[in-house]
Design a protein around this motif. Sequence first.
Motif, PDB file in Angstrom:
ATOM      1  N   UNK A  40       0.821  -1.212   0.000  1.00 24.76           N
ATOM      2  CA  UNK A  40       0.000   0.000   0.000  1.00 24.76           C
ATOM      3  C   UNK A  40       0.857   1.265   0.000  1.00 24.76           C
ATOM      4  N   UNK A  41       1.851   1.312   0.863  1.00 30.56           N
ATOM      5  CA  UNK A  41       2.690   2.499   1.004  1.00 30.56           C
ATOM      6  C   UNK A  41       3.460   2.809  -0.279  1.00 30.56           C
ATOM      7  N   UNK A  42       3.895   1.778  -0.988  1.00 29.05           N
ATOM      8  CA  UNK A  42       4.685   1.972  -2.200  1.00 29.05           C
ATOM      9  C   UNK A  42       3.839   1.989  -3.475  1.00 29.05           C
ATOM     10  N   UNK A  43       2.518   1.935  -3.304  1.00 27.06           N
ATOM     11  CA  UNK A  43       1.565   2.045  -4.419  1.00 27.06           C
ATOM     12  C   UNK A  43       1.848   1.025  -5.522  1.00 27.06           C
ATOM     13  N   UNK A  44       2.018  -0.228  -5.100  1.00 22.93           N
ATOM     14  CA  UNK A  44       2.223  -1.315  -6.049  1.00 22.93           C
ATOM     15  C   UNK A  44       0.869  -1.803  -6.547  1.00 22.93           C
ATOM     16  N   UNK A  45       0.799  -2.143  -7.820  1.00 25.58           N
ATOM     17  CA  UNK A  45      -0.447  -2.561  -8.454  1.00 25.58           C
ATOM     18  C   UNK A  45      -0.420  -4.064  -8.708  1.00 25.58           C
ATOM     19  N   UNK A  46      -1.506  -4.741  -8.357  1.00 25.85           N
ATOM     20  CA  UNK A  46      -1.597  -6.185  -8.557  1.00 25.85           C
ATOM     21  C   UNK A  46      -1.857  -6.500 -10.030  1.00 25.85           C
ATOM     22  N   UNK A  47      -0.949  -7.301 -10.619  1.00 24.77           N
ATOM     23  CA  UNK A  47      -1.080  -7.749 -12.006  1.00 24.77           C
ATOM     24  C   UNK A  47      -0.671  -9.226 -12.037  1.00 24.77           C
ATOM     25  N   UNK A  48      -1.625 -10.100 -12.319  1.00 24.45           N
ATOM     26  CA  UNK A  48      -1.340 -11.537 -12.419  1.00 24.45           C
ATOM     27  C   UNK A  48      -0.554 -12.082 -11.229  1.00 24.45           C
ATOM     28  N   UNK A  49      -1.048 -11.852 -10.037  1.00 24.44           N
ATOM     29  CA  UNK A  49      -0.487 -12.343  -8.782  1.00 24.44           C
ATOM     30  C   UNK A  49       0.852 -11.713  -8.390  1.00 24.44           C
ATOM     31  N   UNK A  50       1.307 -10.717  -9.131  1.00 23.98           N
ATOM     32  CA  UNK A  50       2.515  -9.981  -8.779  1.00 23.98           C
ATOM     33  C   UNK A  50       2.159  -8.515  -8.607  1.00 23.98           C
ATOM     34  N   UNK A  51       2.846  -7.853  -7.708  1.00 23.64           N
ATOM     35  CA  UNK A  51       2.648  -6.425  -7.496  1.00 23.64           C
ATOM     36  C   UNK A  51       3.729  -5.678  -8.266  1.00 23.64           C
ATOM     37  N   UNK A  52       3.310  -4.701  -9.049  1.00 32.30           N
ATOM     38  CA  UNK A  52       4.221  -4.047  -9.987  1.00 32.30           C
ATOM     39  C   UNK A  52       4.125  -2.532  -9.879  1.00 32.30           C
ATOM     40  N   UNK A  53       5.261  -1.905 -10.100  1.00 26.01           N
ATOM     41  CA  UNK A  53       5.317  -0.457 -10.295  1.00 26.01           C
ATOM     42  C   UNK A  53       6.394  -0.212 -11.343  1.00 26.01           C
ATOM     43  N   UNK A  54       6.056   0.562 -12.367  1.00 22.93           N
ATOM     44  CA  UNK A  54       7.034   0.845 -13.406  1.00 22.93           C
ATOM     45  C   UNK A  54       6.872   2.269 -13.903  1.00 22.93           C
ATOM     46  N   UNK A  55       7.965   2.796 -14.448  1.00 29.27           N
ATOM     47  CA  UNK A  55       7.943   4.162 -14.946  1.00 29.27           C
ATOM     48  C   UNK A  55       9.117   4.364 -15.898  1.00 29.27           C
ATOM     49  N   UNK A  56       8.953   5.330 -16.779  1.00 28.17           N
ATOM     50  CA  UNK A  56       9.998   5.717 -17.714  1.00 28.17           C
ATOM     51  C   UNK A  56      10.227   7.214 -17.534  1.00 28.17           C
ATOM     52  N   UNK A  57      11.396   7.588 -17.021  1.00 27.16           N
ATOM     53  CA  UNK A  57      11.717   8.997 -16.802  1.00 27.16           C
ATOM     54  C   UNK A  57      12.829   9.405 -17.759  1.00 27.16           C
ATOM     55  N   UNK A  58      13.212  10.665 -17.709  1.00 29.44           N
ATOM     56  CA  UNK A  58      14.280  11.119 -18.601  1.00 29.44           C
ATOM     57  C   UNK A  58      15.635  10.532 -18.219  1.00 29.44           C
TER      58      UNK A  58
END
Length: 126
Positions: free
Chosen positions: A84-102
């Motif tokens: 919850x604190x790291x705002x991970x999203x549940x996708x197919x039984x795994x929690x994921x967070x991804x981003x593309x920055x400069x």
Amino acid sequence: MKKLLLGIALIGLLMLILYGSLQGFGRYIYNSQSCERFNIDNIELRTGINIPDVTSTECTCENNKKISKFTIDTDKVDLDYYISKNKLTLVNELYIKENDTKNSTYKVTFNKNTAELIVDLIYKNN
């Protein structure tokens, strides 16, 4: 009065030097591309994900790509709160967070069943 102004000026100068030093050290950690020193700090700065207490760590870094695998210490970390604190999203039984920055592209994958956190980080050379 002169001594008071000089004292205030010296204190201000020392504060500026300290601030500049801390900023420079933060940039050094942010720009480091290794598994040796400041690995966790580098990941936390680039991804915004907190790396909590861990029981094991594996890391490889070559050709501007770092893959770090951590096993979170479940005796010390509440996994639901961590997700919850790291705002991970549940996708197919795994929690994921991804981003593309400069400066980098990252994908953080967390398996709640095994408490494994994998960070795939690609550094961009600007």
